[in-house]
Design a protein around this motif. Structure first.
Motif, mmCIF file in Angstrom:
data_model
loop_
_atom_site.group_PDB
_atom_site.id
_atom_site.type_symbol
_atom_site.label_atom_id
_atom_site.label_comp_id
_atom_site.label_asym_id
_atom_site.label_seq_id
_atom_site.Cartn_x
_atom_site.Cartn_y
_atom_site.Cartn_z
ATOM 1 N N LEU A 61 0.868 -1.166 0.000
ATOM 2 C CA LEU A 61 0.000 0.000 0.000
ATOM 3 C C LEU A 61 0.906 1.218 0.000
ATOM 4 C CD1 LEU A 61 -1.898 -2.296 1.172
ATOM 5 C CD2 LEU A 61 -3.135 -0.446 2.305
ATOM 6 N N THR A 62 0.712 2.104 -0.971
ATOM 7 C CA THR A 62 1.601 3.253 -1.082
ATOM 8 C C THR A 62 0.847 4.479 -1.574
ATOM 9 O OG1 THR A 62 3.642 4.100 -2.083
ATOM 10 C CG2 THR A 62 2.300 2.610 -3.434
ATOM 11 N N THR A 63 1.315 5.644 -1.136
ATOM 12 C CA THR A 63 0.722 6.900 -1.616
ATOM 13 C C THR A 63 1.697 7.687 -2.487
ATOM 14 O OG1 THR A 63 1.447 8.023 0.410
ATOM 15 C CG2 THR A 63 -0.815 7.153 0.368
ATOM 16 N N LEU B 163 5.740 -0.225 -9.747
ATOM 17 C CA LEU B 163 5.293 -0.583 -11.099
ATOM 18 C C LEU B 163 6.470 -1.029 -11.956
ATOM 19 C CD1 LEU B 163 2.709 2.278 -11.856
ATOM 20 C CD2 LEU B 163 2.204 -0.144 -11.417
ATOM 21 N N LYS B 164 7.614 -0.350 -11.816
ATOM 22 C CA LYS B 164 8.806 -0.713 -12.595
ATOM 23 C C LYS B 164 9.321 -2.096 -12.216
ATOM 24 C CE LYS B 164 12.160 2.220 -13.139
ATOM 25 N NZ LYS B 164 13.150 3.284 -12.815
ATOM 26 N N ARG B 165 8.924 -2.599 -11.075
ATOM 27 C CA ARG B 165 9.416 -3.895 -10.608
ATOM 28 C C ARG B 165 8.332 -4.967 -10.651
ATOM 29 N NH1 ARG B 165 12.001 0.269 -9.348
ATOM 30 N NH2 ARG B 165 14.279 0.196 -9.110
ATOM 31 N N GLY B 166 7.365 -4.772 -11.531
ATOM 32 C CA GLY B 166 6.418 -5.838 -11.825
ATOM 33 C C GLY B 166 5.155 -5.879 -10.990
ATOM 34 N N PHE B 167 4.947 -4.875 -10.130
ATOM 35 C CA PHE B 167 3.704 -4.816 -9.367
ATOM 36 C C PHE B 167 2.580 -4.286 -10.256
ATOM 37 C CE2 PHE B 167 6.710 -5.161 -5.986
ATOM 38 C CZ PHE B 167 6.024 -5.677 -4.891
ATOM 39 N N LYS B 168 1.363 -4.763 -10.013
ATOM 40 C CA LYS B 168 0.194 -4.336 -10.785
ATOM 41 C C LYS B 168 -0.834 -3.702 -9.838
ATOM 42 C CE LYS B 168 1.768 -6.414 -14.522
ATOM 43 N NZ LYS B 168 2.393 -5.598 -15.579
ATOM 44 N N PRO B 169 -1.438 -2.570 -10.240
ATOM 45 C CA PRO B 169 -2.452 -1.942 -9.380
ATOM 46 C C PRO B 169 -3.737 -2.768 -9.339
ATOM 47 C CG PRO B 169 -2.210 -0.731 -11.453
ATOM 48 C CD PRO B 169 -1.165 -1.796 -11.453
ATOM 49 N N VAL B 170 -4.356 -2.827 -8.176
ATOM 50 C CA VAL B 170 -5.652 -3.504 -8.016
ATOM 51 C C VAL B 170 -6.543 -2.621 -7.147
ATOM 52 C CG1 VAL B 170 -4.722 -5.861 -8.233
ATOM 53 C CG2 VAL B 170 -4.869 -4.786 -5.968
ATOM 54 N N ASP B 171 -7.824 -2.924 -7.163
ATOM 55 C CA ASP B 171 -8.780 -2.204 -6.323
ATOM 56 C C ASP B 171 -8.583 -2.617 -4.858
ATOM 57 O OD1 ASP B 171 -11.656 -1.999 -4.982
ATOM 58 O OD2 ASP B 171 -11.582 -0.615 -6.698
ATOM 59 N N PRO B 172 -8.742 -1.689 -3.911
ATOM 60 C CA PRO B 172 -8.597 -2.064 -2.492
ATOM 61 C C PRO B 172 -9.504 -3.221 -2.077
ATOM 62 C CG PRO B 172 -8.619 0.320 -2.707
ATOM 63 C CD PRO B 172 -8.906 -0.227 -4.071
ATOM 64 N N ARG C 69 -6.731 7.884 3.715
ATOM 65 C CA ARG C 69 -5.371 7.971 3.166
ATOM 66 C C ARG C 69 -5.358 7.626 1.665
ATOM 67 N NH1 ARG C 69 -0.036 8.017 4.951
ATOM 68 N NH2 ARG C 69 1.374 6.611 3.860
ATOM 69 N N ARG C 70 -6.306 6.805 1.221
ATOM 70 C CA ARG C 70 -6.477 6.425 -0.185
ATOM 71 C C ARG C 70 -5.201 5.854 -0.802
ATOM 72 N NH1 ARG C 70 -9.301 11.194 -3.371
ATOM 73 N NH2 ARG C 70 -9.320 9.564 -4.967
ATOM 74 N N SER C 71 -4.566 4.964 -0.064
ATOM 75 C CA SER C 71 -3.337 4.330 -0.568
ATOM 76 C C SER C 71 -3.632 3.482 -1.798
ATOM 77 C CB SER C 71 -2.716 3.446 0.515
ATOM 78 O OG SER C 71 -2.361 4.200 1.630
ATOM 79 N N GLN C 72 -2.682 3.499 -2.749
ATOM 80 C CA GLN C 72 -2.755 2.614 -3.912
ATOM 81 C C GLN C 72 -2.384 1.204 -3.445
ATOM 82 O OE1 GLN C 72 -3.449 3.292 -7.144
ATOM 83 N NE2 GLN C 72 -3.689 5.506 -6.989
#
Length: 448
Positions: free
Chosen positions: A406-408, A415-424, A439-442
């Motif tokens: 979880l990051t803001t 993302l550069k290291r292969g992580f993909k965004p998903v819905d909370p 906080r609305r963390s990604q």
């Protein structure tokens, strides 16, 4: 179709760029087994090496010739003999080795000379220089066995190799050495490559071999649940070797591992074991974050390890500035003391320069990587990636399928290291209950 290609190519090329910058002007020693050439892989490997050299890397290529010598011996009705894992080189075997080496040298030079249009070699000019760079001594008589013309490396002509590399040439070395009196000795490719890497203070030693790398559990075959260990600290590699007898068979993984360990102990910071069976394995190992085989790392004064209670103060001191500016969620001493076994740290000369914590959710087969922090003094040196790799390693050992963060503010790094965004909503139920919607963390996920 071209739009899809652009969306895949551009991010990929950008992700490769840091490695291109990092490795420019570095020296790599590549140990290429004769088995790889016998398997018809020379052309593609030569193309990949030409591209790597075009990106500014200085390359020394040491080739093996075990199967080629055996083929020559069989053609003459002569059987190869071994003892202590070393070929007993009588006069007939020496002739066969010289014939095989001469033939392979011309094949390798030809592979680097092709410049056909519409191929990776188009427009490439790879000058190949080979010569008598190795001074050898006889193995002699060991346990009553006379090894005759088999030898060991006595000295490497570092100045001669360096001059050739400074001329932007690729240096080609056959597993032969010569005594000061001009006598020829048949050598072991792995020993030659290791000795050359140590003498040159090379940045990498890479064995392109018939084995895929070091399995996380060496007693079981590779599978999705038991992948290759992509990074082994030198201390851990030593421990692995301590539990197996010294390997004398070139097809054994331990045979290559012991040479990698020797190289790291001799000052080569990174040594690799990669499979020639995978097309482009050199490019995948060098320019992709996870690589394709196993990398043994000499961490020297730096140590990546699991944290202990004695590290709580150092972790608090490290993360405090990032808590103040809102990059990290605030954690008090009691919480860190309670969870200290979850933390991994990077330590330089007894000072903590980075940390990360792993919180597992076994029911969802995932884990959170939290509190990933790297000191401003060491940002850009790879400490963050070391922590990520160690956290991934810990998660795999727990049998998990993914890790999430979880990051803001640091979304792009992940993302550069292969992580993909998903819905909370993707989060495990136990973690979703603690999610701070203000906080609305990604939320980003990386599959293991």
């Amino acid at each position: 179709m071209s739009t899809v290609f652009n969306f895949t190519f551009v991010p990929w090329f950008r992700s490769v760029a840091p490695y291109i910058h990092k490795f420019r002007h570095q020296t790599f020693v590549i140990g290429l087994t004769g088995e790889a050439i016998a398997a018809g892989k020379l052309q593609s490997i030569a193309q990949d090496l030409a591209m790597i050299q075009a990106m500014g890397v200085k390359i020394v290529l040491v080739h093996g010739f075990r199967p080629q010598v055996n083929e020559q011996l069989a053609a003459k009705g002569h059987e190869g003999r071994y003892s202590h894992g070393i070929r007993i080189t009588d006069s007939i075997a020496l002739d066969c080795a010289q014939e095989a080496a001469g033939q392979l040298r011309y094949e390798i030079e030809a592979a680097f000379s092709q410049g056909l249009p519409n191929t990776p070699m188009a427009g490439s000019t790879v000058r190949v220089i080979s010569g008598n760079f190795i001074t050898a001594r006889p193995v002699g008589i060991v346990d009553g066995v006379d090894f005759q013309h088999s030898g060991l490396v006595r000295k490497v002509d570092v100045a001669g190799i360096q001059r050739s590399l400074d001329m932007d040439a690729l240096v080609l070395i056959s597993p032969f050495g010569f005594s000061p009196t001009g006598e020829a000795f048949n050598l072991n490719m792995e020993e030659v490559a290791t000795s050359v890497a140590i003498a040159l203070k090379a940045d990498k030693l890479v064995f392109v071999t018939e084995v895929p790398g070091i399995l996380q559990n060496p007693d079981q075959p590779a599978s999705e649940d038991n992948p290759i260990d992509t990074e082994l600290p030198l201390a851990q590699a030593r421990q692995l070797l301590a539990h197996v007898p010294p390997s004398q068979q070139p097809t054994d993984t331990a045979f290559y591992l012991q040479h990698c360990v020797k190289a790291c102990q001799g000052g080569v910071e990174r040594s690799h074991i990669i499979p020639f069976a995978v097309d482009g394995s050199l490019l995948l190992e060098i320019y992709v974050h996870d690589g394709i085989g196993t990398m043994i790392v000499d961490e020297k004064l730096e140590e990546v390890r699991e944290a202990t209670a004695d590290d709580v103060g150092g972790i608090l001191q490290l993360i405090e500035p990032f808590e103040k500016d809102g990059t990290l969620v605030k954690r008090d001493r009691t919480e860190i003391e309670r969870d200290i076994s979850n933390y991994t740290i990077v330590e330089h000369d007894g000072v903590i320069f980075g940390c990360a914590a792993l919180y597992a959710y076994p029911e969802a087969r995932t884990a959170e990587m939290a509190a990933l922090t790297v000191s401003p003094q060491s940002q850009g040196t790879g400490d963050g990636e070391k922590l990520l790799r160690r956290i991934e390693q810990r998660a795999r050992l727990l049998g998990l399928d993914s890790i999430f963060v979880l990051t803001t503010r640091t979304m792009h790094w992940f993302l550069k290291r292969g992580f993909k965004p998903v819905d909370p909503e993707w989060l495990p139920e136990a973690r979703k209950r603690k999610y701070n919607w203000d906080r609305r963390s990604q939320v980003l996920v990386r599959k293991l």
